[in-house]
Each structure stands twice: as structure tokens, then as C-alpha cells.
Design an enzyme around this catalytic site. Structure first.
Site, PDB file in Angstrom:
ATOM      1  N   HIS A 193      63.878  12.528  -8.311  1.00  0.00           N
ATOM      2  CA  HIS A 193      62.921  11.678  -7.588  1.00  0.00           C
ATOM      3  C   HIS A 193      63.581  10.390  -7.130  1.00  0.00           C
ATOM      4  O   HIS A 193      63.338   9.897  -6.036  1.00  0.00           O
ATOM      5  CB  HIS A 193      61.758  11.300  -8.512  1.00  0.00           C
ATOM      6  CG  HIS A 193      60.845  12.431  -8.784  1.00  0.00           C
ATOM      7  ND1 HIS A 193      60.045  12.487  -9.894  1.00  0.00           N
ATOM      8  CD2 HIS A 193      60.605  13.560  -8.101  1.00  0.00           C
ATOM      9  CE1 HIS A 193      59.350  13.589  -9.878  1.00  0.00           C
ATOM     10  NE2 HIS A 193      59.677  14.262  -8.800  1.00  0.00           N
ATOM     11  N   CYS A 508      66.995  24.343   8.744  1.00  0.00           N
ATOM     12  CA  CYS A 508      66.300  23.208   8.121  1.00  0.00           C
ATOM     13  C   CYS A 508      66.935  22.771   6.806  1.00  0.00           C
ATOM     14  O   CYS A 508      66.375  21.951   6.087  1.00  0.00           O
ATOM     15  CB  CYS A 508      64.823  23.534   7.926  1.00  0.00           C
ATOM     16  SG  CYS A 508      64.554  24.939   6.848  1.00  0.00           S
TER      17      CYS A 508
HETATM   18  C1  PEP Z   1      66.979  25.309   2.044  1.00  0.00           C
HETATM   19  O1  PEP Z   1      67.076  26.060   1.077  1.00  0.00           O
HETATM   20  O2  PEP Z   1      67.916  25.063   2.834  1.00  0.00           O
HETATM   21  C2  PEP Z   1      65.700  24.625   2.328  1.00  0.00           C
HETATM   22  C3  PEP Z   1      65.516  23.942   3.434  1.00  0.00           C
HETATM   23  O3  PEP Z   1      64.721  24.695   1.413  1.00  0.00           O
HETATM   24  P1  PEP Z   1      64.717  23.890   0.018  1.00  0.00           P
HETATM   25  O4  PEP Z   1      65.825  22.879   0.053  1.00  0.00           O
HETATM   26  O5  PEP Z   1      63.374  23.287  -0.065  1.00  0.00           O
HETATM   27  O6  PEP Z   1      64.953  24.989  -0.975  1.00  0.00           O
END
Ligand code: PEP
Ligand code: MG
Length: 600
Positions: A193, A508
Site C-alpha cells: 500500500h 495494461c
Molecule cells: C498484469 O498482470 O499485467 C495486470 C495488468 O494485472 P495485475 O497487475 O492487476 O495482475
């Protein structure tokens, strides 16, 4: 001679300042066996300490500035909830009585039990809750020792670089309020966090500098590099001059970046780009609007399931989603369905069964959602209902095979029928996308592309599973390599499959927000990037000064690169400043008539 310490940079930026070392007393405790007649007094002592800890937390909450992100007080609320939970308010008392132990030892015993339960959990995010357990217990131990709360004199931190074992999110926000130059912790990971908050507040920070406090004195001047993770003690005059120069350059660069806000997102050879934002809380939408992002490419909904004693209801989801959608004013919202691990937030889930030995490969993401429909269906209903109000896309995390996808689609159809019966509106054509973040799904991506409306590449997990490195284990951080040839081939395969199926592909993971790698992604054919809003302009600067025709062959050579030297050479060519004409970009932008500040 200078001393250098290397940790994990979790929040970018450079700082120079005097060290303020924090030591919390009372953390090392001795176990004492008590006589029966002493037990009642010991229980009273613990209850008093719990009360003191509660009062301190409430005082901290009251001192949070009004403009602080709302999640800060939510974090403190979660610590208050932990204090009131039987696990801390009752079990240690039972231990005192049953084992005739002093309060400190009873608390430590309970801490070990709780930490091992949390650490065995399946989700990286929940695993970081260990920090919260430790922080709350440290606060009680502090109160038991009768020592002063080390955080009551934040004035002492002004312009300082704070070095601590660990810090709570509340400490972080209060430190910022008192003008701390940066901070370093011995514990903590990229996803704690505190690290998340440091990034959103823009405080340079380095974590994972084990035992560093042994080597540092209060008041000595150090430099901190939140980009490289380096702390330099006893810096030379030359080093100080260099850091000051780089700070000046960084301030200038930040000013120049803001001139890109209204510029079109298009490459030098005319390819339009979509620059999306990743968000976790409704407050992040403000930051997204400041940089004029295309919309939300990834809304991580896990926060909705955190800091509460039961799973959120359909109405809780709906309220939050519609609030965000309203603020987006017509820009699309991509809601990822819950990506928790072995969930421990409700009693029924915490008693659900034995803990996984290998949590990252256990019941997480869509696996958990399908295994616990009470968690999933209210969310699906809320997402569908929100889709009646504006452009919403539904994103499924952690898909492994098509059977899972078929199950989710069938469930969505069932929810639609139920909503029809209840007369509740939804978008019948709501786009359904899948996160491609497991190597099996990446290799078989064509089959997924034929069944989905869009794909989202989750490189954080794809790297973790492809390179077999736990993403929160700082011991294997040295193997983290987003441009490993295997990664590049998988990413390229996913982009190609999307093109063949004529559906959009977004990336992402953190890689999409890292200016070092975004041209590589562009060279592999990616045109949609989703990242934390704070990084969007730096990424935009790289991308709009790029020519895909030049990057494409270089990306192919990078896939074939034989070793790290060849990789670095090619990366250098791709990022070569010839295409980085930020000065020109900003001059052009200055001459242009001013457009709307952003499109929301
Ligand atoms: C990822 O795995 O790249 C992603 C965007 O999801 P998280 O980081 O929430 O697992
Ligand atoms: Mg992921």
C-alpha cells in the site's frame, strides 16, 4: 568514500536530504511466564494498549489533510477494523490466559500465526496485507512499551529522507504533508500500500533495503534515486552537483510534458494511438482527466473487496461504477472482474479449505470468481446495469482455457435474462474482453481472439509465469526482463491474433507505462497502451516522436538478440534521441492555438 545501497525503486524521482532514522521501540519482545495471579493485570494491560492504539489511529485519521486521496482514510479504517477484530482483540487475551504468557509474547505469537495465513494467500495484493497486520501489531506493542509514538513529531521530517523498517500508508500521507523529501524502507514490495501511495503522491521512494538502518546515522546527508533504487551515503561533492543538475532537468522535463496534454496521440508516420489509464479507485479518475487519457483501459476492482468484513453487494459495485462512469463523461470504462486470490475477507471464504502451496498458481482471478458465484454474480449484474448508462467494457482476468470463457459467457447470458425479467436495463452488446496473462492463453491466443471482443495483455503476470519469477519476491527481481525474447514473441503473437480477428488489443501491465519499453511495443505492432495516469505523458512523448516503419525491423532484431549486450544495443537504437524531439514538440504546442484542456 561514498557508500551505496541498492533496493527497489518504487516511486520515481531524486532527493537529497538529511536522514531521519525511525526506530520503533518495543518490537523485540521477551516471552515471560506469568503466575496465575498476574494474569488479570496482564489482560488489563493489553486492553489498555489496544485502546491507546485505537486513539492514536483516530488522531492520525483526524490529521489527514482534506485534499488527501480518500483511500488514505480507508486504509486507516482498515487498521481500526483489524484492531477490533477478534484475531487481535480477543485471541491474544486467550493466549495470555491459556499459556500464562506476557501480553507482548502473546501478541507476537498471534502475529506469527496471522502472517503465515496471509503469506500463504493466493493473491499478490492480499499478500501485501501482511504489512498491515505487522503495522497494527507494532502499534499495539508500542503502546504496551509505554514508548512515545515515533510518528507524533512529523515536523522533524521536513526536507528529510525518512528511513524506517516499514511505513503505513497513513505515515506516508502525513509525511508528504510535512514536506518529506523521500523515504526508504527495509521491508515492503512493489505492491505494498505504501508503495502504491508513494507513486500516486509523487514522493521518491525505495523499498527492500534490508538492514540499511545499521549503516546510517541520523542527520547525515544522503541522496535517493527512486528510479534506480539507489541510496548514496556520504556523497561526494561531484555526486551532489550531478543529482542537483538532474533534479533541475527533471523539473524542466515535467513542464515540457504538460504541453503534450492536448496533442493528438499519433506517431510520426500517422498511426493513431489509444492511450488509456489504469485506475484502482474513483479518485484516480481525476488524474486521468488531467492528462486527457482516452478512457479507462483497466479498472482493477479488487479495492472494492478490501478493507471490509464482507464481500461488496451488487449495489456497492453499481454505486462505484456509475460514479466513475459519470466522471468519465462519455469516455469508455473497462471494468476488470475481480482478480482476487484465495479470498479471506468474509468468514465463509476464510473457512473455505486448505491453503494453496503455490498461491500464484492457485485459485485466483477468474478461477476464484467461478468457484464462488456469491462473489462474482453481484459484480456481473452491476457491470451489466452500469453498461446501460454509458460505454462499459467487461474484462476477464487470468483466463487459462476456452471452457472458462464459455462458463463466464453463459453466466453473463443468465444475468441478462434475470435483468430482463426484472426490467433492468443493460447494453446487450457490452464488449467482453480477456486478459492474456498466462502463457498457455498467449500461445493459444487465436482461439481466444475468435471468442472475444477485445484482448488485454497483462505483462505483469505474463512475465511472472513465463520467466517463473514471483512478481513480489525481491530476491528474483534481477531476472525481471520484459524484453526477454520469449516475452516479445508472446506479445507479438497476441497482437497479431487480435489483428487477424479484427479486435482491439491493449497492453495494461507496467510495461505499457515504462518509457524505456514502449517503442519496443510499438515496433511489435501495439497501438493501445494502458498505464497509471501519472506516466501517460512521458509515454506519449516517446510514442508520438516515433516512426513505426523504423521500429518494426529493430523489434524483429530484438526478438533475435543473442545476449543482453545485443539487447541493450538495440534498445538504445530504438530509443535513440533522433526521434526524441520533445523540445520541438513543446515549441510547436506553444505556437498552436490552445484547445480544450481535455475532452471530459
Ligand atoms: C498484469 O498482470 O499485467 C495486470 C495488468 O494485472 P495485475 O497487475 O492487476 O495482475
Ligand atoms: Mg494480472
Amino acid at each position: 568514500m561514498s557508500l551505496m545501497f541498492s533496493g527497489i525503486g518504487v516511486s520515481r524521482g531524486l532527493a537529497i536530504g538529511e536522514i531521519h532514522v525511525l526506530r520503533r521501540d518495543g518490537l523485540d519482545v521477551e516471552a515471560r511466564t506469568l503466575e496465575k495471579k498476574e494474569l488479570a493485570e496482564e489482560v488489563r494491560r493489553l486492553k489498555k494498549a489496544l485502546k491507546t492504539a485505537r486513539t492514536q489511529l483516530r488522531a492520525t485519521k483526524d490529521s489527514i489533510p482534506k485534499d488527501a486521496p480518500s483511500d488514505v482514510s480507508a486504509f486507516i479504517d482498515s487498521h481500526l477494523l483489524m484492531l477490533d477484530d477478534k484475531a487481535l482483540s480477543q485471541t491474544p487475551i486467550d493466549i495470555i490466559k491459556a499459556e500464562q504468557l506476557n501480553a507482548e509474547a502473546a501478541l507476537k505469537q498471534q502475529q506469527q500465526a496471522l502472517v503465515s495465513v496471509f503469506e500463504a494467500m493466493d493473491d499478490t495484493y492480499i499478500a501485501t496485507r501482511v504489512d498491515d497486520v505487522n503495522q497494527v501489531i507494532a502499534l499495539i506493542l508500542q503502546a504496551l512499551s509505554g514508548g512515545a509514538d515515533p510518528f507524533t513529531d512529523p515536523e522533524a521530517w521536513k526536507g528529510r529522507i525518512v528511513v524506517a523498517d516499514d511505513l503505513t500508508p497513513a505515515d506516508t500521507i502525513i509525511m508528504q504533508n510535512h514536506g518529506v523529501a523521500g523515504f526508504v524502507t527495509e521491508q515492503g514490495g512493489q505492491l505494498s500500500h505504501t508503495a502504491i501511495l508513494a507513486r500516486s503522491l509523487g514522493i521518491p521512494a525505495v523499498v527492500g533495503l534490508h538492514s540499511v538502518r545499521k549503516y546510517l546515522r541520523n542527520g547525515e546527508t544522503v541522496t535517493l534515486n527512486g528510479n534506480s533504487g539507489l541510496l548514496v551515503a556520504e556523497p561526494t561533492d561531484e555526486h551532489l552537483v550531478d543529482i542537483k543538475l538532474r533534479q533541475k532537468e527533471a523539473r524542466k522535463a515535467a513542464r515540457e510534458l504538460s504541453s503534450l496534454i492536448d496533442k493528438d496521440s499519433v506517431t510520426l508516420d500517422g498511426t493513431p494511438l489509444q492511450l488509456w489509464a489504469n485506475i484502482e479507485m474513483d479518485d484516480d479518475v481525476k488524474a486521468l482527466k488531467r492528462v486527457n487519457a482516452a478512457g479507462v483501459g483497466l479498472y482493477r476492482t479488487e479495492f472494492l473487496y478490501m478493507n471490509r468484513t464482507s464481500a461488496p453487494s451488487e449495489q456497492d459495485h453499481y454505486k462505484e461504477y456509475t460514479k466513475i462512469l459519470r466522471t468519465l463523461k462519455g469516455a469508455p470504462l473497462t471494468i476488470r472482474t475481480v482478480d482476487l486470490g484465495a479470498d479471506k475477507l468474509t468468514d465463509s471464504q476464510s473457512n473455505a479449505g486448505p491453503l494453496a502451496h503455490n498461491p500464484a498458481m492457485g485459485l485466483r482471478g477468474i478461477r476464484l470468481a467461478l468457484a464462488d458465484l456469491s462473489l462474482f454474480v453481484p459484480q456481473l449484474r452491476a457491470i451489466l446495469r452500469t453498461s446501460a448508462k454509458g460505454p462499459v467494457r467487461l474484462l476477464i482476468p487470468m483466463l487459462t482455457n476456452l471452457a472458462e470463457l464459455a462458463q463466464v459467457k453463459a453466466l453473463i447470458e443468465e444475468v441478462k435474462v434475470a435483468l430482463d425479467e426484472e426490467g433492468l436495463a443493460y447494453d446487450p452488446d457490452i464488449p467482453i474482453g480477456g486478459m492474456i496473462e498466462i502463457p498457455a492463453a498467449a500461445i493459444a491466443v487465436r482461439a481466444f481472439a475468435n471468442e472475444l471482443d477485445f484482448l488485454s495483455i497483462g505483462t505483469n503476470d505474463l512475465i511472472q509465469y513465463t520467466l517463473a519469477i514471483d512478481r513480489i519476491d525481491d530476491q528474483v527481481h534481477y531476472l525481471y526482463d520484459p524484453i526477454h525474447p520469449a516475452m516479445l514473441q508472446l506479445i507479438e503473437m497476441i497482437i497479431k491474433a487480435g489483428k487477424e480477428a479484427n479486435i482491439p488489443v491493449t497492453l495494461c501491465g507496467e510495461m505499457a507505462g515504462d518509457p524505456t519499453y514502449v517503442r519496443v511495443l510499438l515496433g511489435l505492432g501495439l497501438t493501445e497502451f494502458s498505464m497509471p495516469p501519472k506516466l501517460l505523458l512521458a509515454v506519449k512523448q516517446e510514442l508520438i516522436q516515433s516512426k513505426i516503419s523504423r521500429l518494426r525491423p529493430l523489434a524483429q532484431r530484438l526478438i533475435q538478440a543473442a545476449d543482453a549486450d545485443a539487447q541493450q544495443h538495440l534498445l538504445g537504437l530504438m530509443n535513440k534521441p533522433a526521434e526524441k524531439t520533445a523540445g520541438k514538440a513543446s515549441r510547436k504546442a506553444k505556437n498552436k492555438p490552445r484547445q480544450r484542456k481535455n475532452k471530459f
